[in-house]
Design a protein around this motif. Structure first.
Motif, mmCIF file in Angstrom:
data_model
loop_
_atom_site.group_PDB
_atom_site.id
_atom_site.type_symbol
_atom_site.label_atom_id
_atom_site.label_comp_id
_atom_site.label_asym_id
_atom_site.label_seq_id
_atom_site.Cartn_x
_atom_site.Cartn_y
_atom_site.Cartn_z
ATOM 1 N N GLN A 73 8.358 10.413 14.423
ATOM 2 C CA GLN A 73 7.997 10.236 13.118
ATOM 3 C C GLN A 73 7.033 11.672 13.028
ATOM 4 O OE1 GLN A 73 4.522 7.540 12.541
ATOM 5 N NE2 GLN A 73 6.086 6.357 11.390
ATOM 6 N N GLU A 129 -0.479 5.693 -0.519
ATOM 7 C CA GLU A 129 -0.455 4.129 -0.389
ATOM 8 C C GLU A 129 0.955 3.696 0.500
ATOM 9 O OE1 GLU A 129 -2.325 1.490 -2.076
ATOM 10 O OE2 GLU A 129 -3.677 2.878 -2.764
ATOM 11 N N LEU A 130 1.953 4.360 0.242
ATOM 12 C CA LEU A 130 3.272 4.050 0.669
ATOM 13 C C LEU A 130 3.077 4.633 1.999
ATOM 14 C CD1 LEU A 130 5.461 2.312 0.050
ATOM 15 C CD2 LEU A 130 6.779 4.213 -0.585
ATOM 16 N N LEU A 131 2.941 5.868 2.097
ATOM 17 C CA LEU A 131 2.971 6.808 3.156
ATOM 18 C C LEU A 131 2.272 6.089 4.426
ATOM 19 C CD1 LEU A 131 2.714 10.416 1.967
ATOM 20 C CD2 LEU A 131 4.669 9.202 2.785
ATOM 21 N N ILE A 132 1.006 5.784 4.215
ATOM 22 C CA ILE A 132 -0.004 5.167 5.137
ATOM 23 C C ILE A 132 0.644 3.940 5.792
ATOM 24 C CG2 ILE A 132 -1.789 3.976 3.975
ATOM 25 C CD1 ILE A 132 -3.548 5.449 5.598
ATOM 26 N N THR A 133 1.329 3.067 5.056
ATOM 27 C CA THR A 133 2.005 1.879 5.393
ATOM 28 C C THR A 133 3.444 1.909 6.145
ATOM 29 O OG1 THR A 133 3.214 1.170 3.415
ATOM 30 C CG2 THR A 133 0.703 0.467 3.799
ATOM 31 N N SER A 134 3.841 3.261 6.200
ATOM 32 C CA SER A 134 5.063 3.645 6.628
ATOM 33 C C SER A 134 4.926 4.362 7.792
ATOM 34 C CB SER A 134 5.922 4.294 5.758
ATOM 35 O OG SER A 134 6.221 3.565 4.256
ATOM 36 N N ALA A 135 3.854 5.056 8.041
ATOM 37 C CA ALA A 135 3.575 6.018 9.417
ATOM 38 C C ALA A 135 2.340 6.263 9.869
ATOM 39 C CB ALA A 135 4.247 7.402 8.766
ATOM 40 N N LEU A 167 0.887 11.692 9.960
ATOM 41 C CA LEU A 167 1.081 12.293 8.705
ATOM 42 C C LEU A 167 -0.087 13.615 8.814
ATOM 43 C CD1 LEU A 167 0.673 8.924 6.649
ATOM 44 C CD2 LEU A 167 2.607 10.679 6.650
ATOM 45 N N ARG A 223 -7.143 8.036 6.536
ATOM 46 C CA ARG A 223 -6.748 6.405 6.713
ATOM 47 C C ARG A 223 -7.872 5.813 5.618
ATOM 48 N NH1 ARG A 223 -5.497 3.959 11.445
ATOM 49 N NH2 ARG A 223 -6.557 5.168 12.717
ATOM 50 N N THR A 254 -7.958 5.590 1.688
ATOM 51 C CA THR A 254 -7.270 4.677 0.847
ATOM 52 C C THR A 254 -8.308 3.823 0.273
ATOM 53 O OG1 THR A 254 -6.792 3.472 3.107
ATOM 54 C CG2 THR A 254 -4.871 4.726 1.985
ATOM 55 N N LEU A 255 -9.539 3.529 1.114
ATOM 56 C CA LEU A 255 -10.463 2.646 0.403
ATOM 57 C C LEU A 255 -11.330 3.089 -0.504
ATOM 58 C CD1 LEU A 255 -11.234 1.648 3.961
ATOM 59 C CD2 LEU A 255 -9.333 0.480 2.635
ATOM 60 N N LYS A 298 -17.162 2.622 13.551
ATOM 61 C CA LYS A 298 -16.567 1.705 13.634
ATOM 62 C C LYS A 298 -15.255 1.632 13.715
ATOM 63 C CE LYS A 298 -16.981 -2.037 10.489
ATOM 64 N NZ LYS A 298 -16.929 -2.823 9.411
ATOM 65 N N TYR A 340 -9.990 1.424 17.156
ATOM 66 C CA TYR A 340 -8.508 1.261 16.658
ATOM 67 C C TYR A 340 -7.984 2.109 17.604
ATOM 68 C CZ TYR A 340 -4.908 0.282 14.065
ATOM 69 O OH TYR A 340 -3.683 0.057 13.370
#
Lengths: 303, 422
Positions: free
Chosen positions: B3, B223-229, B234, B397, B400-401, B418, B422
């Protein structure tokens, strides 16, 4: 395939966004994820896709963790998600490759999906040269490029004209029939009612209503009856029947149509019999179910 | 890993397809070629031919009019005077007929720029319009020419041979040898040049990383990248892609410099400053590359983190101020290191990761730094670069929020804490 969302908690800084969210989605079915703006829909979607972890609770697919299950996701974000100034085909191939495809497969699939949404001629254009509706179709192609097992669509119909909306409906229908899990997040209750067998309604970080849509509706008050008959003044005619003992109110907004509210929903047959006996030649006798929109306003409306 | 390679290849490819990037590369390359080729060409054209000396330095045109009043008879003719006064049109007056007042008038009137009176062999007067800083320079130049002429006359009168005169007039050669590292004089020029390159490219390519990340955020492409990789892939893919694009660009420029310098080396090698740059020791070149890469990485990671903090590309400049300050501290630290490479503060700075690329590099250039010291500083910087990169991907990451209000550092820190699990 079964996607379970269990007791998910999440807070950002001081804001408690999700307060124990539970729902399940099954393959071959579409689940409508409903909720007002800021209810936490996008947050739960991102947690499902592993963008960030929940504070508590877990997401599982067939009892396995998402990463172990090997299942793939396709996501159509509400706030679109491609580079505006880059070539469409390249971007879709890139997304496919990021999701693990090799270049050749990604290209084949990208071209196939561009063809399916009727956008082949725009493959070499930059995204921002297209109209909003066409951009939306490109987004859909990017979402589906890796033939994902679980498809999450966030407000997919926004910006689509009726013809394109029909195309999207057909595609979503095919996806459901082919055994994918489709998660459908929208404010447009009409579309949700058309696609979704079940719903999960979020309000202020909690699921306030979930389950099979038909059952949910059946669980609602069934004491309102729509009556249609080809008579000049239906309200006058009904009042002559002297329904006071079983009916609470009779209202008519259009000629030939009236809504009778029963005191007790069990008196439905009794009402029907009396109407038949009166010989008014009924066109229609229907128990009025609440629309999803009404349920939504009732469940998610209060602050 | 796959990736990361995909992200890297895509990002790198985007730069190679970017028109602005390509045009910039080509323009600078053209300027380099022009700068290295034109002066030698011009000198061949104008200077080289007439005196038959290809090694002649760039010709100076005779732009100033000088009235030389030679009462001592040092010069026979005007052309003889012009031989030693290269930038003057000389009018020679040996009888002293004109009085001071009329000469002053002709200077004020613009007929001459200045007048030089040789009252006797060892007594001169200079007259010119007040002309700021050049007055002193001009008078000095003429004085030197006239005085050495006078000295020559004295030697000849004393009956010395040409060889004896040459021995007396030759300027003694001074060579400086410094122990403990390479000499300051040799190293100063190329250290300075490399430092400037480092500084400019860190700011330039760092900004590119920040812009790329911020564009992704503002266009919602992430939005799309972070759910794909994975965010790490990235961010690091983007940093590596931009870094490689930068190295490609610099590589092209350096290649142009080397090729066209060598083509014209006959001309350029007579300039000490320039030939020193091209004769830098190979180990310095290697260190320059290492510290360039390290410096780029650590600042690109910081810029990447900043890019994920903002909502619009235009906001980058505001949040980038602290970074520019850091770079400047490193830059001035490096200057301090040129002056005193083993001072306490400079030594400490050279081990602090964000300053290492500047300060340690200069210290290596101008003094002897123990190998383990170099190794430690490189390791520290590399580790910090990776650490900051991971931090940047966390911020990315979370980015996005965080549309809307930019988070305060306190909020940011709380969220980072926090997300550790992860």
């Amino acid at each position: 395939m079964r996607l379970s969302v269990k007791d998910i908690e999440k807070s950002f800084a001081a804001k408690h966004v999700l307060k124990g969210v539970n729902f399940e989605a099954e393959s071959g079915r579409a689940l409508g994820l409903l909720g007002r703006n800021g209810a936490g829909k996008t947050t739960i979607i991102r947690i499902i896709m592993g963008v960030f972890p929940p504070d508590a609770g877990e997401i599982s697919i067939d009892g396995m963790k998402v990463t172990q299950s090997g299942r793939t996701f396709g996501y159509l974000p509400e706030e679109r998600g491609l580079y505006p100034k880059q070539i469409i085909l390249n971007q879709i191939i890139y997304i496919g490759m990021l999701r693990g495809m090799n270049r050749h497969d990604a290209k084949q699939s990208a071209l196939r999906w561009l063809g399916r949404v009727g956008m082949t001629e725009y493959a070499d254009k930059k995204l921002n040269t297209l109209s909003k509706g066409n951009q939306q179709k490109i987004q859909l192609a990017a979402t589906l490029v890796n033939d994902p097992d679980i498809i999450i669509l966030d407000e997919p119909f926004s910006g689509l004209d009726p013809v394109n909306a029909q195309m999207l409906k057909d595609i979503v229908g095919e996806l459901i029939d082919s055994g994918r899990i489709v998660l459908f997040s929208s404010h447009q209750m009409g579309y949700v009612e058309q696609f979704c067998d079940s719903i999960a309604m979020l309000n202020q970080g909690k699921i306030v209503l979930s389950g099979n849509l038909k059952e949910i509706k059946r669980g609602y008050d069934r004491s309102r009856v729509l009556v249609c008959a080809d008579v000049p003044d239906i309200k006058e005619r009904l009042s002559q029947l002297n329904l006071r003992d079983i009916a609470e109110s009779v209202e008519s907004e259009e000629s030939g149509e009236a809504v009778i509210k029963l005191k007790d929903a069990a008196d439905r047959d009794k009402l029907l019999r009396r109407l038949i006996d009166s010989g008014m030649n009924l066109d229609k006798y229907e128990i009025l179910e609440p629309t999803l929109e009404e349920i939504f306003v009732e469940k998610a409306g209060e602050e | 890993m796959k990736q990361l390679k995909t992200v890297f290849a895509y990002e790198y490819g985007q730069y190679l397809k970017n028109k602005v990037f390509l045009v910039f590369t080509i323009i600078i390359t053209a300027l380099i070629i022009l700068f290295l080729t034109l002066p030698p060409l011009l000198s061949d054209y104008f200077g080289g031919a007439d005196d038959g000396n290809a090694q002649a330095p760039a010709v100076t045109a005779r732009t100033k009019n000088l009235l030389l009043v030679d009462k001592a008879g040092l010069f026979e003719s005007e052309s003889e005077a012009e031989e030693v006064l290269l930038s003057y049109n000389v009018t020679l007056q040996s009888d002293g007929s004109a009085d001071d007042a009329s000469i002053k008038e002709s200077i004020d009137g613009g007929q001459y720029d200045s007048a030089f009176f040789i009252n006797s062999g060892a007594d001169y007067t200079y007259m010119s319009k007040s002309n700021g800083i050049t007055t002193g320079m001009d008078s000095e130049e003429i004085y030197e020419a006239v005085a050495s002429r006078y000295r020559l006359r004295l030697y000849e009168e004393a009956g010395l041979t040409q060889e004896q005169i040459a021995g007396l007039t030759a300027a003694p050669q001074l060579s400086v040898i410094e122990t403990g590292g390479s000499g300051f004089g040799d190293t100063y020029v190329y250290t300075y040049v490399l430092l400037m390159l480092l500084y400019i490219s860190i700011i330039l390519y760092g900004q590119m990383v920040a812009t790329a990340v911020a564009t992704e955020k503002s266009s919602r492409a992430m939005e799309l990248l972070i759910t794909s990789a994975k965010p790490n892939n990235l961010i690091f893919g983007k940093i590596l892609g931009t870094g490689t694009a930068g190295l490609t660009q610099i590589g092209i420029w350096l290649a142009a410099v080397l090729v066209f310098y060598n083509i014209n080396s006959g001309f350029w090698s007579q300039y000490d400053m320039i030939s020193r740059i091209f004769n830098m020791p190979p180990d310095i070149v290697i260190y320059a590359v290492i510290f360039y890469i390290l410096g780029f990485f650590i600042f690109a990671a910081i810029y990447g983190a900043l890019g994920s903090l903002v909502n619009r590309v235009e906001e980058i400049n505001t949040v980038a101020v602290p970074v520019v300050l850091l770079v400047l501290i490193g830059f001035f630290g490096a200057f301090a290191a040129m002056a005193s490479p083993n001072g306490l503060i400079v030594t400490i700075l050279s081990y602090i990761p964000v300053f290492t690329p500047f300060v340690m590099f200069v210290r290596i250039c101008v003094t002897e730094v123990p190998v383990y010291g170099i190794a430690i500083s490189i390791a520290l910087t590399a580790l910090s670069a990776v650490g900051i990169g991971v931090l940047a991907s966390k911020i990315y990451r979370m980015g996005t929020l965080m549309y809307g209000q930019r988070p305060s550092f306190k909020e940011l820190f709380a969220m980072l804490k926090k997300s550790k699990a992860y």
